[in-house]
Every structure is written in C-alpha cells, then in structure tokens.
Scaffold this active site. Structure first.
Site, PDB file in Angstrom:
ATOM      1  CD  GLU A 174      19.003  35.659  36.472  1.00 19.22           C
ATOM      2  OE1 GLU A 174      20.125  35.391  36.491  1.00 19.22           O
ATOM      3  OE2 GLU A 174      17.955  35.122  36.741  1.00 19.22           O
ATOM      4  CG  HIS A 190      22.033  37.712  44.775  1.00 16.09           C
ATOM      5  ND1 HIS A 190      21.085  38.631  44.881  1.00 16.09           N
ATOM      6  CD2 HIS A 190      21.749  36.728  43.895  1.00 16.09           C
ATOM      7  CE1 HIS A 190      20.312  38.341  43.947  1.00 16.09           C
ATOM      8  NE2 HIS A 190      20.672  37.211  43.165  1.00 16.09           N
ATOM      9  NE  ARG A 194      24.056  37.529  40.496  1.00 14.13           N
ATOM     10  CZ  ARG A 194      23.710  36.552  40.580  1.00 14.13           C
ATOM     11  NH1 ARG A 194      24.276  35.554  41.209  1.00 14.13           N
ATOM     12  NH2 ARG A 194      22.563  36.220  39.932  1.00 14.13           N
ATOM     13  CG  HIS A 244      24.092  33.987  45.415  1.00 18.81           C
ATOM     14  ND1 HIS A 244      22.959  33.515  45.925  1.00 18.81           N
ATOM     15  CD2 HIS A 244      24.163  33.949  44.086  1.00 18.81           C
ATOM     16  CE1 HIS A 244      22.458  32.881  44.884  1.00 18.81           C
ATOM     17  NE2 HIS A 244      23.096  33.237  43.607  1.00 18.81           N
ATOM     18  NE  ARG A 291      27.403  31.916  40.168  1.00 17.16           N
ATOM     19  CZ  ARG A 291      26.327  32.094  40.145  1.00 17.16           C
ATOM     20  NH1 ARG A 291      25.591  32.446  38.954  1.00 17.16           N
ATOM     21  NH2 ARG A 291      25.492  32.580  41.305  1.00 17.16           N
TER      22      ARG A 291
HETATM   23  C1  SIN Z   1      18.981  34.740  41.275  1.00 16.87           C
HETATM   24  O1  SIN Z   1      18.033  34.356  40.755  1.00 16.87           O
HETATM   25  O2  SIN Z   1      19.204  35.976  41.272  1.00 16.87           O
HETATM   26  C2  SIN Z   1      20.419  33.697  41.448  1.00 16.87           C
HETATM   27  C3  SIN Z   1      20.748  33.237  40.096  1.00 16.87           C
HETATM   28  C4  SIN Z   1      22.068  32.994  40.179  1.00 16.87           C
HETATM   29  O3  SIN Z   1      22.900  33.138  41.168  1.00 16.87           O
HETATM   30  O4  SIN Z   1      22.810  32.872  39.089  1.00 16.87           O
END
Ligand code: SIN
Length: 533
Positions: free
Chosen positions: A127, A244, A289, A345, A380
């Site tokens: 990610e 998010h 993010r 988020h 985060r």
């Molecule tokens: C996501 O699946 O994008 C959310 C994961 C997160 O907020 O850490």
C-alpha cells in the site's frame, strides 16, 4: 450544562447499578483484543453501542501491516511509519508498534484469524508509502470482517460479558476525581444505567461521521472521545484527520471505501480525459494519502476522477467486496473505471495516552482510534491502524495486569449537581443539524483549510452548541458529541499555522519546524497547549 462533566442531567437515586472488574468500551479490534487478554485475570464486561460486529474494524479492507515478510524487518516498518508521520511520530511508540507487531499478529492467527495465503505462505500486499509488501489481508478485501469474526468467536467462548446496544454517555468519578465507571443508555430498556469498575478501557473508535463524506459507519461519532473530554481527559493532535483518497463517489451511494490495496496491486487514477495525473508526483498512485487526496481534490475542481482496475487480472477475485458493492451501483470494476473522491477516514488524534495506554485520569485507559500516543504522527501509514489497535491494547493489558485496583463503591460516586428533569426534550432538529455539521466540517475543516474557513466553522458550531439541549436519545447525544468535537478540531486546526500530514492549510502551505509539536487540549483550557514527545 454547557460546560459540565455530563451531557445530560442524572440522579443517583434512579439508576440501576452494575459492577464488573474491568469495563471495555467498544468492540473493534482494540476493545476485543484487550477484553480477551484481560479476561485471563479479570472479570471483564464489554459495552458496545450497536451489535458486537459493528464498527470501523469490520469495514477495514486493505489489511494489517506487519513486518513478517522474508525481506522485511521491524526497522523498515519503523522507518516507513515515521516518514509517513511527517515529523510528528512518537518514536518510542513506533518502535513498540513495529517490534511487537509480529507477535501480536501471530496471536491473532492463533486466535483463529485466517489471512489469505499463497502456496500456504502468508500473502502480503503493498500500500501507499510502504517500502515493502507487508500488508496481510483476508478474503481479499474483507480483512477487518475476518478479524472481527475470529475475535468475536473467542469472546463468545470465554466468560466475557458483552452488552450490545449500550451507549456510553459519560464517565462517572469517585470523590477523589478518579474514574469509577460510566453512565450508559441501555437502548433495549431505554433506561440509563451506571456501570462501575476498577478500570475502564476506552476503545470506542473514531469520528468520521463529523464529515459529509466518510468511509466510517453511521456510529462513528466520536462519543468516547467527547465523553472523556467532558470528564477532563487531555486530547492530543485533534487537528489531524486522515482523508482516504478513494471512496466511491456516486449520487445516492455511500462513500464506500475503495481500498488502497487496489492501487497497491496496480489500479490507476485517471481524470475525465483519461490522464494519469499522479504520474509526475513522487510515489505516483502510492504517494502518502494526504498527497494523493489533495491531488484528487484539485482534479475534482474541473472533472470527476476515476480509479481504473483494467490492468488487474480478475479484480473480482482479489477484491470481491469492492466488486460486488460497485456492481450493486451498476459498475463492473473489471470493465469500467470507478468514480471516486476523498473521504474522512481516520482520526490521528484522540485521548492522550502514554505508551502503556494510560490517560491523565486515574483508572482510565484508551487504545485504538479513539486514543493518541503519537504513533501515527500527522499522517497514519496505510494499514497501521489495525496493528495499532492490537499492539496498544496489548500494552494496556500488561500495564493493568500488574496493578492493584479497588472496585468503586456507589456511595463514593460523585453525584450530578444540577436539576434533574426527566421530561427534558431535545431542542434540536437532529437530522438537519447533523447534516449542517457534516457540511461545515467538510467545507471548512476538511482536506484544505484556511484561517477564515476554520473561523467560520468555529463560529457556526458555537451557535449550534449554545442552542443545543440534549435529550435521552442516541441521535441527540451523538449530536452533542459531534458539535463539541467539531469545535475542538476547528480550534486546534486554526491555531496550527502550517501544513503537515493530514492537516493542510492553503494559507500556510508548508511544514514549519516551530510547529513540530503535538497539540494538547482539555476542558476548561483557554488555549491549546503544545508538547514535544
Ligand atoms: C484501505 O484499505 O485502503 C484502508 C486501509 C487503512 O486505512 O489503513
């Protein structure tokens, strides 16, 4: 009433009183993991607002970050977390998170969580802002649901009392000012009850519902944070909200999360002309993010933005929940780009705790999203939230297990001083005000902030607060909490004259070394205080 320990008046004479050794408030990953561990030593009761499964954990898709992959190590995880945190991470907390993460996740597996595997080995995805593939997932994109399933099963198999539909209104204290328990609205009987305990673990989650667009479920109204604030708890870093980048954006559809793991597996962000607008930006689709969310926000001034899954083979197999939800709204992700936009988020701030989860109030502990020890800094790292819940719940249980507590006595509970009016009717048009708050927060205390906008938000929320009279109904109580937390976010965001992580001020667009410190606020403070950790 406006500046009171309590949101509603109450009387000691009229309450049912219950006792337990440790009260856990909330039933997400942090609350349930704490309850399971604490149940080895204590009589534990979990109080939860709706049913035990419901909450932010259940909706977590992407996964849980942990340094368990062969080419990974806690040092790499530590480094990535600090980089994402934009200069504001509590380094000791990050070290604990990265180092204790593997043993806590192994425990989660022993407790029955089934993460996805490839050739029998744990399957890791990537990610944003992770230098390694370190995100475990379950049933593709149903990671939170699978973790909750496993933890709920364990809780049900142990002598842990669970009270669903119990809405925590406020904390009650003894004559020494120590936390003695909580006042709860039992939504089944409609009556207020007192629950007394030796210690209380707050794990009530976040406050995404303060915003018009949010990936959080309806119940995420920050009740636990607001109640702790009324009781005198210090709140830290409340200006840092994570937006998010990719939530479904369709008229009439909820802001359903489209996991960052989709971009991790190769999905691309496109504008209406089909251009990859992240291409020139370091990290591209997997930049931090806040960077991606702001880039999307800018694009959306001119045109809708889409997430294109077309370069993924069989996205329906890897992301079955996203696939079926989008299909419900007429979009087949394997053939059609999904219209998306940013959404509130995650709350980086919360009730200030040390690394053992202790608050400034005796007998009150906090973990998970409602707590803040600075582990996430100003932003985060993706998929660190489930791990945070696990690791710091575990730290609390270590701390609690080594202490001797005395069970509070009802006769020692400090009463409410004021007029008890059981016929009090809320003055507010709840639905209307809720919508107004969400619009104000989104427009003026959201992704891009200015002094002027924040001041306007603050002034409008103050008016709501002055006119607000709560009654004993959950939507009214939630509204009171939403107004007071909105005020705190606006106030702390107004004072921070810089941009850092989740807090972006277009009138102060750069990070400033002078502001490399955490905001701290408690009820009664005239000014926001600042500490370095
Ligand atoms: C996501 O699946 O994008 C959310 C994961 C997160 O907020 O850490």
């Amino acid at each position: 009433m406006k500046d009171s320990d309590f949101l509603i008046p109450w009387s000691k004479d009229s309450l049912v009183v219950n006792y337990t050794e440790v009260l856990v408030l909330g039933s997400g990953i942090a609350g349930l993991f704490a309850a399971i561990k604490l149940s080895r030593k204590f009589d534990v009761t979990v109080l939860t607002k709706k049913n035990i499964m419901e909450g932010n954990t259940e909706h977590a898709q992407g996964g849980i970050a942990v340094a368990l992959n062969q080419d990974d190590s806690p040092e790499f995880h530590y480094g990535d977390t600090i980089l994402a945190g934009a200069g504001l991470c509590n380094l000791e907390a990050v070290k604990i998170l990265a180092e204790k993460g593997p043993e806590c996740v192994r425990r989660l597996i022993e407790l029955g969580t089934k993460f996805d595997r490839h050739d029998n080995e744990l399957d890791f995805t990537k990610e944003g802002a992770h230098s390694k593939r370190r995100v475990l997932h379950a049933r593709g994109d149903a990671t939170g649901e699978e973790i909750e399933r496993a933890l709920v099963e364990v809780v049900r198999s142990r002598l842990i009392t669970v009270k669903e539909n119990h809405y925590v209104i406020d904390f009650i204290k003894n004559h020494h000012g120590e936390i003695a328990g909580v006042l709860v609205l039992n939504q089944i009987s409609g009556k207020v009850e007192a629950w007394l305990a030796k210690a209380v673990v707050l794990a009530t989650g976040g406050l995404g519902q303060l915003y018009k667009h949010t990936t959080n479920p309806e119940l995420a109204t920050g009740d636990g944070i607001a109640a702790a604030y009324r009781a005198g708890a210090e709140l830290m870093d409340m200006e840092f909200i994570q937006f998010h980048p990719t939530a479904l954006l369709l008229p009439g559809a909820p802001s359903f999360l489209i996991s960052e793991a989709a971009r991790g597996e190769g999905a691309k962000l496109l504008n209406v002309r089909g251009e990859r607008f992240m291409e020139g930006i370091p990290g591209q689709e997997l930049a931090p993010r806040d960077v991606v969310a702001r880039a999307i926000w800018e694009q959306m001034k001119d045109s809708p933005v889409y997430l294109d899954f077309s370069c993924l083979e069989q996205p329906q197999d890897r992301f079955p929940t996203i696939y079926s939800t989008c299909l419900d709204y007429g979009i087949d992700i394997s053939t059609t780009p999904v219209p998306i936009g940013p959404a509130a988020h995650y709350m980086m701030g919360g009730v200030k705790v040390n690394n053992m989860g202790e608050t400034n109030l005796a007998n009150l502990y906090a973990c998970g999203e409602c707590a803040c020890n600075g582990v996430h800094g100003a932003n985060r790292l993706a998929s660190n939230s489930l791990l945070d819940g696990l690791v710091f719940a575990s730290m609390i249980t270590d701390s609690l297990s080594s202490k001797t507590f005395v069970l509070a006595k009802w006769e020692n509970v400090r009463p409410f001083k004021g007029v008890w009016d059981i016929n009090q009717k809320g003055s507010a048009d709840v639905q209307f005000l809720r919508k107004q708050i969400k619009d104000i927060m989104w427009e003026k205390a959201g992704i891009i902030r200015t002094q002027q906008g924040l001041l306007e938000a603050y002034s409008q929320l103050i008016k709501f607060w002055e006119e607000f009279t709560p009654s004993l109904e959950v939507p009214h109580l939630e509204l009171g909490n939403m107004i007071s937390l909105g005020l705190i976010i606006a106030k702390t965001a107004m004072e921070r004259e810089e941009s850092r992580g989740g807090h972006y001020r277009s009138d102060f667009p750069f990070a400033n070394k002078h502001w490399q410190k955490h905001s701290v606020l408690k009820r009664g403070d005239q000014h926001v205080g600042y500490v370095s950790i």
